[in-house]
Every structure is written in structure tokens, then in C-alpha cells.
Design a protein around this motif. Structure first.
Motif, PDB file in Angstrom:
ATOM      1  N   GLU A 157      12.334 -14.105  -9.154  1.00 37.26           N
ATOM      2  CA  GLU A 157      10.700 -13.398 -10.394  1.00 37.26           C
ATOM      3  C   GLU A 157      10.048 -15.007 -10.687  1.00 37.26           C
ATOM      4  N   ARG A 158      10.421 -15.970 -10.933  1.00 41.31           N
ATOM      5  CA  ARG A 158       9.710 -16.819 -11.703  1.00 41.31           C
ATOM      6  C   ARG A 158       8.450 -16.925 -10.912  1.00 41.31           C
ATOM      7  N   ARG A 159       8.947 -17.690  -9.214  1.00 36.73           N
ATOM      8  CA  ARG A 159       8.081 -17.919  -8.297  1.00 36.73           C
ATOM      9  C   ARG A 159       7.014 -16.354  -8.141  1.00 36.73           C
ATOM     10  N   ALA A 160       7.034 -15.322  -8.464  1.00 36.25           N
ATOM     11  CA  ALA A 160       6.416 -13.925  -8.151  1.00 36.25           C
ATOM     12  C   ALA A 160       5.281 -14.197  -8.637  1.00 36.25           C
ATOM     13  N   VAL A 161       6.331 -14.039 -10.253  1.00 37.95           N
ATOM     14  CA  VAL A 161       4.964 -14.033 -11.571  1.00 37.95           C
ATOM     15  C   VAL A 161       4.240 -15.220 -12.245  1.00 37.95           C
ATOM     16  N   GLN A 162       4.529 -16.537 -11.188  1.00 36.33           N
ATOM     17  CA  GLN A 162       3.589 -17.293 -11.374  1.00 36.33           C
ATOM     18  C   GLN A 162       2.322 -16.982 -10.046  1.00 36.33           C
ATOM     19  N   ASP A 163       2.625 -16.775  -8.871  1.00 36.05           N
ATOM     20  CA  ASP A 163       1.801 -16.278  -7.852  1.00 36.05           C
ATOM     21  C   ASP A 163       0.776 -14.917  -8.568  1.00 36.05           C
ATOM     22  N   GLY A 164       0.872 -14.349  -9.908  1.00 39.48           N
ATOM     23  CA  GLY A 164       0.078 -13.318 -10.069  1.00 39.48           C
ATOM     24  C   GLY A 164       0.802 -11.911  -9.973  1.00 39.48           C
ATOM     25  N   ALA A 165       2.351 -11.813 -10.192  1.00 41.94           N
ATOM     26  CA  ALA A 165       2.616 -10.767  -9.451  1.00 41.94           C
ATOM     27  C   ALA A 165       3.172  -9.445 -10.344  1.00 41.94           C
ATOM     28  N   GLU A 166       2.960  -8.440 -10.657  1.00 49.53           N
ATOM     29  CA  GLU A 166       2.453  -7.461 -11.385  1.00 49.53           C
ATOM     30  C   GLU A 166       3.256  -6.282 -10.711  1.00 49.53           C
ATOM     31  N   PHE A 167       4.447  -5.622 -12.043  1.00 47.19           N
ATOM     32  CA  PHE A 167       5.554  -5.058 -11.343  1.00 47.19           C
ATOM     33  C   PHE A 167       4.688  -3.221 -12.429  1.00 47.19           C
ATOM     34  N   ALA A 168       4.827  -1.951 -11.877  1.00 46.84           N
ATOM     35  CA  ALA A 168       4.457  -1.023 -12.144  1.00 46.84           C
ATOM     36  C   ALA A 168       4.972   0.547 -11.808  1.00 46.84           C
ATOM     37  N   VAL A 169       5.261   1.397 -12.623  1.00 46.50           N
ATOM     38  CA  VAL A 169       5.368   2.324 -12.413  1.00 46.50           C
ATOM     39  C   VAL A 169       4.848   3.170 -11.999  1.00 46.50           C
ATOM     40  N   VAL A 170       4.093   4.267 -11.352  1.00 43.31           N
ATOM     41  CA  VAL A 170       3.014   5.542 -11.051  1.00 43.31           C
ATOM     42  C   VAL A 170       3.846   6.428 -10.712  1.00 43.31           C
ATOM     43  N   ALA A 171       3.561   7.314 -11.183  1.00 50.15           N
ATOM     44  CA  ALA A 171       3.768   8.512 -11.971  1.00 50.15           C
ATOM     45  C   ALA A 171       3.896   9.632 -11.190  1.00 50.15           C
ATOM     46  N   ALA A 172       4.581  11.087 -10.380  1.00 49.94           N
ATOM     47  CA  ALA A 172       4.281  10.977  -9.227  1.00 49.94           C
ATOM     48  C   ALA A 172       3.152  12.072  -9.040  1.00 49.94           C
ATOM     49  N   ALA A 173       2.712  12.907 -10.205  1.00 49.87           N
ATOM     50  CA  ALA A 173       1.997  13.490 -10.362  1.00 49.87           C
ATOM     51  C   ALA A 173       0.492  11.896  -9.790  1.00 49.87           C
ATOM     52  N   GLU A 174       0.889  11.112 -10.610  1.00 49.50           N
ATOM     53  CA  GLU A 174      -0.315   9.819  -9.735  1.00 49.50           C
ATOM     54  C   GLU A 174      -0.866   9.217  -8.655  1.00 49.50           C
ATOM     55  N   VAL A 175       0.524   9.423  -7.815  1.00 47.94           N
ATOM     56  CA  VAL A 175       0.498   8.929  -6.722  1.00 47.94           C
ATOM     57  C   VAL A 175      -0.486   9.099  -5.768  1.00 47.94           C
ATOM     58  N   PRO A 176      -0.793  11.132  -5.641  1.00 42.63           N
ATOM     59  CA  PRO A 176      -2.105  11.049  -4.508  1.00 42.63           C
ATOM     60  C   PRO A 176      -2.903  10.281  -4.621  1.00 42.63           C
ATOM     61  N   ALA A 177      -3.251   9.839  -5.901  1.00 42.69           N
ATOM     62  CA  ALA A 177      -4.109   9.543  -6.140  1.00 42.69           C
ATOM     63  C   ALA A 177      -4.785   7.600  -5.468  1.00 42.69           C
ATOM     64  N   HIS A 178      -3.663   7.266  -5.560  1.00 44.35           N
ATOM     65  CA  HIS A 178      -2.872   5.803  -4.272  1.00 44.35           C
ATOM     66  C   HIS A 178      -2.783   5.903  -3.045  1.00 44.35           C
ATOM     67  N   LEU A 179      -2.121   7.124  -1.963  1.00 47.59           N
ATOM     68  CA  LEU A 179      -2.113   7.041  -1.230  1.00 47.59           C
ATOM     69  C   LEU A 179      -2.841   6.946  -0.253  1.00 47.59           C
ATOM     70  N   ALA A 180      -3.929   6.050  -0.527  1.00 49.22           N
ATOM     71  CA  ALA A 180      -5.018   5.976   0.958  1.00 49.22           C
ATOM     72  C   ALA A 180      -4.142   3.986   0.918  1.00 49.22           C
ATOM     73  N   GLU A 181      -4.506   3.414  -0.458  1.00 46.35           N
ATOM     74  CA  GLU A 181      -3.575   1.883  -0.809  1.00 46.35           C
ATOM     75  C   GLU A 181      -2.704   1.985  -0.581  1.00 46.35           C
ATOM     76  N   LEU A 182      -1.867   2.551  -0.498  1.00 44.44           N
ATOM     77  CA  LEU A 182      -0.087   2.923   0.046  1.00 44.44           C
ATOM     78  C   LEU A 182       0.044   2.684   1.564  1.00 44.44           C
ATOM     79  N   LYS A 183      -0.782   3.382   1.566  1.00 40.24           N
ATOM     80  CA  LYS A 183      -1.006   4.194   3.600  1.00 40.24           C
ATOM     81  C   LYS A 183      -1.187   2.378   3.896  1.00 40.24           C
ATOM     82  N   ALA A 184      -2.099   1.961   3.654  1.00 40.75           N
ATOM     83  CA  ALA A 184      -3.049   0.865   4.378  1.00 40.75           C
ATOM     84  C   ALA A 184      -1.865  -0.083   4.456  1.00 40.75           C
ATOM     85  N   VAL A 185      -1.052  -0.781   3.402  1.00 40.29           N
ATOM     86  CA  VAL A 185       0.626  -1.608   2.878  1.00 40.29           C
ATOM     87  C   VAL A 185       1.272  -1.032   4.035  1.00 40.29           C
ATOM     88  N   SER A 186       1.381   0.626   4.465  1.00 46.05           N
ATOM     89  CA  SER A 186       2.086   0.977   4.908  1.00 46.05           C
ATOM     90  C   SER A 186       2.001   0.511   6.616  1.00 46.05           C
TER      91      SER A 186
END
Length: 865
Positions: free
Chosen positions: A657-686
Motif C-alpha cells: 500500500e505504501r509503495r502504491a501511494v508513493q507512486d501516486g495511486a488513487e482509489f475511487a468507486v465509480v457508481a453503476a450509473a457513471e460506468v458507461p461514461a468510462h467504458l472506453a478507458e476501461l476497455k483499453a485497460v482490459s
């Protein structure tokens, strides 16, 4: 090899027919041997010997039977002590009594008695592995008692059994007894050499220590002594000095009955006793008949009546005094007990129709009823008994139609018993069974069609052997009557032999008609796939405690809905394999009905079912379906109340956890209603993850990156410099029991510790939301210990788990999840036996590895017409 391969293929296709034929051949051999052993015995001699059994003998036999069943409860008490689970004696007594009354009368100990034990102990909080250990330890105690008492009997015997009269002397018999008695020391020797437990079917069963083993063996020896003495005291003027030789014959008989797999050892047990025990054969057979009633049928009747009384109080009393768990347990135990009791009632009717009527009663009956009524009643009673044999499996499955038909047949058969020969004892027994059945009416609630209900191999074998046994009794009873064709047309009050012939012909016609009807029935009732919206699944999903239920939304499954709408199961058909994904979802009271419905659909389509990744909660239904159980792996679960980053055990997690935070990692939960707006970026990761892993999308047991599926759930993401580098879609039960993830993907160049960081934050998020569990999914092949004495599949699975890193990384996956997991729950696969299991698993691999094709947001629900 081609010839042998063809033979194996043919045998595999006809395995059920061959199993039935083999059991019938063994039973026929037993009845044939019994017939030849009794060739010089006249039926009237048996009747006289039976009448000669005194009330004192019956009383002693009843007391010894009660002592035997009381001692049987101590098998389970000792086994529970060995595995370290302390339960009240009444719980062990209930499990033991129901288990042994079923297995004694029906045989198939694992499927009848084992299933009853499983239900009682699961309700008491034991795991599936612990129940298996109790059954294994009880069996070990029984066999230890057999070898100990048989050895002591051989050492103490003053006479040789006929089987040993081949030149052996008493000296050799005594020496052999010493050798046999020492066999009970084998478990202690194994423990002495360092083996403290055995792995049986994936269950780790402890080997008892010296004191416990000695006490359990002593209990088993006393039980066998009481059980055998209950038969011994029924012999005329039993000589105590002859008991050791008698017990040797008894021991051989129970071993032969168990090995034969004939239900209840019917015919086999009697043949071996008569062949091996010296004495008058008519008196031996009369004692055996009385023993069947006292030691087998009376405990079964008592168990059913007690259960009916408890159920009537639980369901019908104005003020309920029983807990819901107790009521549920009673509902589970009622069907197998009443199925066995109704089966016994059918057998009584058949045996009654195969034996001569009382002359005095027939003389009185002629002043009341005309002869045609008597003749018709005799045939009707025998046909009713035959139908009861085949209705009993319907009671086991709690079918409403089987209950109604059985009740009507029992009432009719009681009347026929009176009008065919004024057999009032028989009528009372049938009415008692009917009354007990009526009191337990709520246990038989399923509306599944009785016409479509398939009969298991075990029930077919049991019914046919019962019919074969009644035919043997009839031919033996009338062996002094010379056969002529005119017998078929002789009608008189004393015409017992002609009535038996006509009834036998009627039974043969009935059985042939039932077989032809099943054979020429349509291969399947009309099955239609009715598309429905996913909203039809929501009532069941709202009741689920497992996030696996949300795999229903992957769009690659069929569904079978309960009529009430509060439960469903999901499955796929691949060739002839009907594969169920996980446990049924929703109200657990509907699970068994859904699984039986699916099995009927598969059977009608000449297919077979396999239950994939089921939990221990689904094992009772899998056992009832007659499926083979194999451990698949373990599910990694985190009890969120215990999850913390404090302490030395979480050192690696804190570092990640400490290493990830040092590298700038930020956690967030995207609500189901907002997922379609992020699908393109998520698809690239997938896509980056799939390319790096050289993988393609999976199906069935896993979700895939499908926009409609992704948009149904919130999504946890990790960003570095505003860019999503990892994500996991969140599955969570509405009742707050469990949270998990399905798709977990990240970019190829992800910094160290980011995935650990993602899981840490997810678990903290679940803690804050009040969830009890977080599950990390299944570690395949985990927890399977392939020791020397383990079955071949367990050895193979353990080898692959330890050395198969190049194939999948089984051990590495478990090690990763173990960093978080605080609890490991076993998962199982239940499927057909033999090569059919391997074929079904190949079908699972095909549908899991095949990329899913989603057509729309609706899924088909399979329903029978």
C-alpha cells in the motif's frame, strides 16, 4: 484395443441397465440358493415354527433390538468426539436412528443413511467434511467390531460351521480367530507409525487414539452381540454354548449382504444364515422372518410414527414450540423415512399375496363376501403393493402427486386386505402408515409431474428384487402343488396357489406395461425457451447471500425459475451435458425442487447434469440426485470484522500500500450509473491485460468485458496521474452479507503493489458499508491432499496443484489470496459417475473457454410445457 474400446463404450452407454441386471442376478442367485437349501422343508413346518415362537422370545428380541439401536447412537457420539465436535446426545441419536433404520431396510447406506446423517449434522452446524468423517469413523467402528467379535467367537467356538468342515480342526479355527481379532489393531498401528489422519474423498478424517479406538470398538462389538442375540433368542431352546458358532454364521451373513448391495440384503442374508448355522432349517427361517419384522420393520415404523408426531406438532399445533431449524430438519427427514415405510408396506402386500390364507378366516369370509370379490381383492392387493414400490421414490422427492396416490392406494389396500382373507393385522399396518403419512402432509409440497419423474437405478433394483422375493416365497409355499394348466381357471376359497399364479401374471403385466410406457413415451416433453427480462430474477437475487448469483447477468446462461419466483438456477446445455453454475439462487426451500426439475428435463432429453462449483449447502441435494461428489477447490473469504492492516501478519500489505501511494495511486468507486461514461478507458485497460496475458474472454463461470454487463455494477478503479491503470467491477448482495469482484484487470506496466492497494481499499470500502464478508474467488484444486491412501483423482489434483505452475499457476494463485483470506470454504463438483464425469468436465471447459455471445439484455428461461 478397438474391440476392448468398443466394449467399454457399449458398457458406458448401458451402465444403468447393466447395474440393474447385475443386482438382479445376485438377488436371483441368493433366492435360488435359499430355495435349494429349503428343498426338503415343507411350508406348514415353517408356519408351525413361526407359531411356536413364544411371547417371551419376542420380548427378549425386542429388548435386545432396543439395546442394539441404543448402542448404535454411540457410534456417532464417539466419532463426534474424535473430530472435536461436541453435540447433544439427542442430535447424535436422531442422526444415528434415522440413518440406520433407512440403510438397514433399503441398503445403499451412503445414499440413504448417509444422506440422513448429512441433513441432521449440517443442521447442527457441521461442515460437509466433518459429516464425512463421522460416517467414515462409524464405519470403521462397525468393521472393527465385526472382526473383533468374529475373532473372539472363533476362538471360543466348540463346534465347526459347515463351511469349515473341509478337514479343518477346532485348533485351526481358534488360531484363525486369533489372527482375525488382531485385525482391529490396524488403525492403532497406523497411528503408531505416524499416520494420524486419512484423507477420504477430500475429507481429512482423524485416526482415533488408543483409548477412543478401544471404546468405539467395544461399543460396536456390544451392538453386534445384541443384534445377533436378537435373532439367536428367537431360535427354539437356544443353547448359549452354541452362540459363538452362531455368531460366525451371522457375521458371514451381514458381510455377504453388504457386499451384494441387494437392498436390505433380502434373500442373501437369509440364505447365508441357513447355509452356515446348524439347526432345523424351518425353525431358522421362522426365526429369520420374525427377526426381519422386529429388527428391521418395527424400528422403521417407530421412526416414521415419531417423526409424524413431531411434524404434526410443528405444523399444526396452535402454539409452536419448535424452532424453525427443527421444523426444516423434520421436513428433510420425513420423505426418506416414509418412502422406506411405504416400500415396506408394498412388500408386505406382495408377500401376503404369495402365501396361503388362514383357513379359518377364509371360512368365515365366505358368509360375508361372494367368491368373485375375494378373487378380485387378492389381485388388487398384489397390484397395489407393486404400485406402492414404485410410488415410494416420489415420496422421497416430496411430490404432491405421489402423496395423493400413495394415500389412496394404502386406504384401498387396507380394504383389499380385509376382503381377500380378513388379514386385519395387515390392514392395521397399512392404515397406520397412511395415518402417519397424512400427519406429515406438509412435507410433500412439490407439484412436479409424477408421470415424468425418473426412477433411480437403486429404486428400480429395490422394487424388482422385492417382486422377485415375493415370487420366490410363492413358489416355495406352493412347491407341493403340481402345476397344470387348469390351475389358472380354478376358483375356490381354498385356491391359494391359483390365486398366486393369477396375481403373479397380473404383476408381470403391470410391470411390462409400465416399462413399455416409459420406453415408448416421447423422448422429451415439449421444452420451450421463453425470453424474460432480467427483472424476473430480482426477487431471488434479493435473497441471495452469495455474489456468485450475479453471474446470471453475463447473458450466456439459461434459467429455471421456481413457480413462486423467489429462486432460480442458471445452466447451459453443451451436447448431452446440462451444466449448472453454482448453487441455486434464492429461497433454499426451492433448491431441491429446481434441481429435480432440471434433472427430469435432462433425462427426458437423454442428457445428464453436472453441478459446477457448488458449496457445501448444496451437497444434500447433489447426494439425493445420486451424483458423484468431487472437491474442486476452496473459496478465499475475508471476514471483514477481522480485516486489519495492523500487526505483523499484514506487513507485506502495508508495504504494498505504501509503495502504491508513493507512486501516486488513487482509489475511487465509480457508481453503476457513471460506468458507461468510462467504458472506453476501461476497455483499453482490459484489452491491454488480455494481450499481455495472452488470454481471451471467458464465459459462464466468469464475466467478460461486455458493456451491458459492466454497466450493471459499480466499478472500483485505481488512477495514477488521472489515468485508470486498474479496475474491478463490484458485486454485492442487497442484504449486506457479501461483496466481491468479478473482472480484475490492469495495464501491462502497472507499478508494484497497485493490485494489493486495490483490494485493500475495496475491503475497507466494504467494511465501511457494513458488509460481513469479502470473497476473493476460488483457488482451483486447493485443499485437496493427495496422500498415499487418497483416491486417484485426489492424487492427480494434488500433483497438478503443486507442479502445474506452467499450466495455470494454481499454487501461486492460492498464495496470493492467502495474504488476505481469513477463511477457506470448500467448493465441489457433482456429476455423473465414471467416464461420463470426464465428458461433462470437458463440456465445462468448452463453455468456460468459449467467448460469450450476448444478443440482448434478456435471457431465456427454460420451462416445461
Amino acid at each position: 484395443m478397438t474391440v476392448f474400446g468398443g466394449v467399454r463404450s457399449w458398457a458406458s452407454r448401458h451402465r444403468r441397465t447393466l447395474s440393474i441386471a447385475a443386482a438382479l442376478v445376485v438377488a436371483a442367485l441368493g433366492f435360488t440358493a435359499l430355495y435349494h437349501l429349503l428343498h426338503s422343508v415343507r411350508p406348514h413346518a415353517i408356519r408351525e415354527a413361526f407359531r411356536a415362537v413364544s411371547n417371551a422370545q419376542i420380548g427378549f428380541a425386542l429388548l435386545l433390538t432396543a439395546a442394539s439401536y441404543l448402542l448404535l447412537t454411540l457410534y456417532d457420539t464417539g466419532a463426534l468426539r474424535v473430530i472435536g465436535r461436541k453435540l447433544p446426545w439427542r442430535t447424535a441419536a436422531l442422526a444415528s436412528f434415522t440413518s440406520y433404520t433407512l440403510s438397514h431396510n433399503l441398503g445403499l447406506a451412503l445414499l440413504t443413511g448417509g444422506s440422513a446423517r448429512y441433513r441432521v449434522y449440517r443442521a447442527a452446524g457441521l461442515s460437509g467434511g466433518e459429516v464425512g468423517s463421522v460416517i467414515a469413523l462409524a464405519s470403521l467402528s462397525f468393521w472393527n467390531g465385526v472382526v473383533l467379535l468374529a475373532g473372539l467367537a472363533a476362538m471360543a467356538s466348540t463346534q465347526l460351521l459347515p463351511i469349515f468342515d473341509i478337514g479343518l480342526s477346532l485348533h485351526w479355527l481358534h488360531l484363525g480367530g486369533m489372527v482375525v481379532a488382531t485385525l482391529c489393531l490396524i488403525p492403532l498401528l497406523l497411528r503408531h507409525f505416524g499416520l494420524t489422519a486419512l484423507d477420504i474423498g477430500g475429507w481429512r478424517t482423524p485416526i482415533p487414539d488408543l483409548k477412543t479406538s478401544a471404546s468405539m470398538t467395544l461399543v460396536a462389538a456390544l451392538d453386534l452381540a445384541a443384534a445377533s442375540a436378537a435373532l439367536f433368542v428367537l431360535l427354539p431352546a437356544p443353547d448359549p454354548a452354541a452362540y459363538p458358532a452362531f455368531f460366525l454364521g451371522y457375521a458371514f451373513a451381514i458381510i455377504a449382504a453388504l457386499i451384494s448391495h441387494v437392498p436390505g440384503g433380502l434373500g442373501v442374508f437369509e440364505a447365508v444364515v441357513i447355509a452356515m448355522v446348524p439347526g432345523d432349517k424351518a425353525q431358522l427361517l421362522a426365526a429369520l422372518l420374525a427377526y426381519r419384522v422386529i429388527y428391521y420393520l418395527l424400528p422403521l415404523l417407530l421412526a416414521a410414527l415419531l417423526l409424524a408426531w413431531h411434524e404434526s406438532k410443528a405444523w399444526h399445533a396452535p402454539a409452536r414450540q419448535f424452532a424453525a431449524a427443527s421444523e426444516s430438519l423434520l421436513r428433510e427427514l420425513a420423505p426418506p423415512l416414509f418412502a422406506a415405510l411405504v416400500f415396506a408396506g408394498g412388500l408386505i402386500l406382495l408377500l401376503s399375496g404369495s402365501t396361503p390364507a388362514e383357513a379359518g378366516r377364509m371360512h368365515d369370509l365366505r358368509h360375508i363376501l361372494p367368491l368373485p370379490f375375494v378373487e378380485a381383492s387378492h389381485i388388487a392387493a398384489s397390484l397395489s403393493g407393486t404400485l406402492l414400490l414404485f410410488l415410494a421414490p416420489g415420496l422421497l422427492r416430496r411430490l404432491n402427486g405421489a402423496f395423493v396416490a400413495t394415500r389412496a392406494l394404502l386406504l384401498a389396500a387396507a380394504i383389499f386386505s380385509l376382503t381377500k382373507g380378513f388379514d386385519y393385522e395387515e390392514a392395521v399396518i397399512l392404515l397406520a402408515i397412511c395415518a402417519a403419512l397424512q400427519w406429515s402432509r406438509p412435507a410433500f409440497y412439490r407439484k412436479t409431474s409424477l408421470i415424468d419423474a425418473p426412477l433411480s437405478t437403486g429404486w428400480i433394483v429395490a422394487a424388482l428384487i422385492a417382486i422377485l422375493g415375493s415370487a420366490f416365497v410363492g413358489f416355495f409355499a406352493y412347491k407341493h402343488v403340481d402345476y397344470t394348466s387348469s390351475l389358472w381357471w380354478q376358483f375356490s376359497l381354498r385356491g391359494d396357489a391359483p390365486r398366486f399364479l393369477r396375481a403373479s401374471f397380473g404383476i408381470a403385466v403391470l410391470i411390462t406395461g409400465l416399462a413399455l410406457w416409459r420406453l415408448f413415451a416421447p423422448s422429451a416433453r415439449t421444452v420451450r425457451d421463453t425470453p424474460v427480462g432480467f427483472d424476473a430474477l430480482e426477487p431471488a437475487l434479493a435473497l441471495s447471500d452469495s455474489t456468485d448469483a450475479f453471474l446470471a447477468y453475463t447473458g450466456d446462461k439459461r434459467f429455471l425459475l421456481a413457480d413462486e419466483g423467489d429462486a432460480f438456477l442458471m445452466y447451459r446445455v453443451q451436447g448431452g451435458n446440462w451444466i449448472v453454475m453454482g448453487d441455486p439462487v434464492g429461497n433454499e426451500d426451492r433448491w431441491a425442487d429446481l434441481l429435480w426439475k432440471l434433472r427430469e428435463m435432462a433425462d427426458a432429453a437423454q442428457g445428464r447434469i453436472l453441478l459446477y462449483q457448488i458449496s457445501a449447502a448444496c451437497l444434500p441435494q447433489a447426494i439425493d440426485l445420486g451424483l458423484s461428489i468431487v472437491k474442486y477447490g476452496e473459496e478465499a473469504r475475508v471476514e471483514l470484522a477481522r480485516f486489519t492492516l495492523a500487526g505483523p501478519q499484514a506487513k507485506t500489505l502495508r508495504h504494498a500500500e505504501r509503495r502504491a501511494v508513493q507512486d501516486g495511486a488513487e482509489f475511487a468507486v465509480v457508481a453503476a450509473a457513471e460506468v458507461p461514461a468510462h467504458l472506453a478507458e476501461l476497455k483499453a485497460v482490459s484489452d491491454d491485460w488480455l494481450h499481455a496475458k495472452k488470454q481471451r474472454e471467458k464465459a459462464f463461470s466468469l464475466g467478460s468485458f461486455d458493456p451491458a454487463y459492466m454497466a450493471r455494477f459499480p466499478c472500483a478503479v485505481v488512477r495514477i496521474d488521472g489515468r485508470i491503470v486498474a479496475f474491478a467491477n463490484i458485486l454485492a448482495t442487497p442484504n449486506g452479507t457479501e461483496m466481491s469482484v468479478d473482472l480484475m484487470r490492469h495495464v501491462k506496466d502497472i507499478p508494484y503493489g497497485v493490485m494489493d492497494f486495490l483490494f485493500i481499499r475495496l475491503m475497507q470500502h466494504a467494511q465501511q458499508a457494513g458488509y460481513r464478508w469479502f470473497t476473493l474467488g476460488i483457488a482451483p484444486l486447493s485443499g485437496i491432499d493427495g496422500r498415499k491412501l487418497a483416491p486417484a483423482w485426489a492424487k492427480g489434483a494434488a500433483f497438478v496443484f503443486r507442479h502445474g505452475e506452467m499450466l495455470y499457476g494454481f499454487e501461486g494463485l492460492r498464495s496470493y489470496k492467502a495474504k488476505f483470506a481469513t477463511d477457506w470454504q470448500p467448493r465441489y463438483i457433482a456429476g455423473p459417475r465414471g467416464m461420463a464425469f470426464a465428458q461433462a468436465m470437458a463440456a465445462v471447459h468448452q463453455i468456460v473457454s468459449r467467448a460469450p455471445v450476448r444478443k440482448d439484455t434478456r435471457a431465456p428461461v427454460a420451462a416445461t410445457a
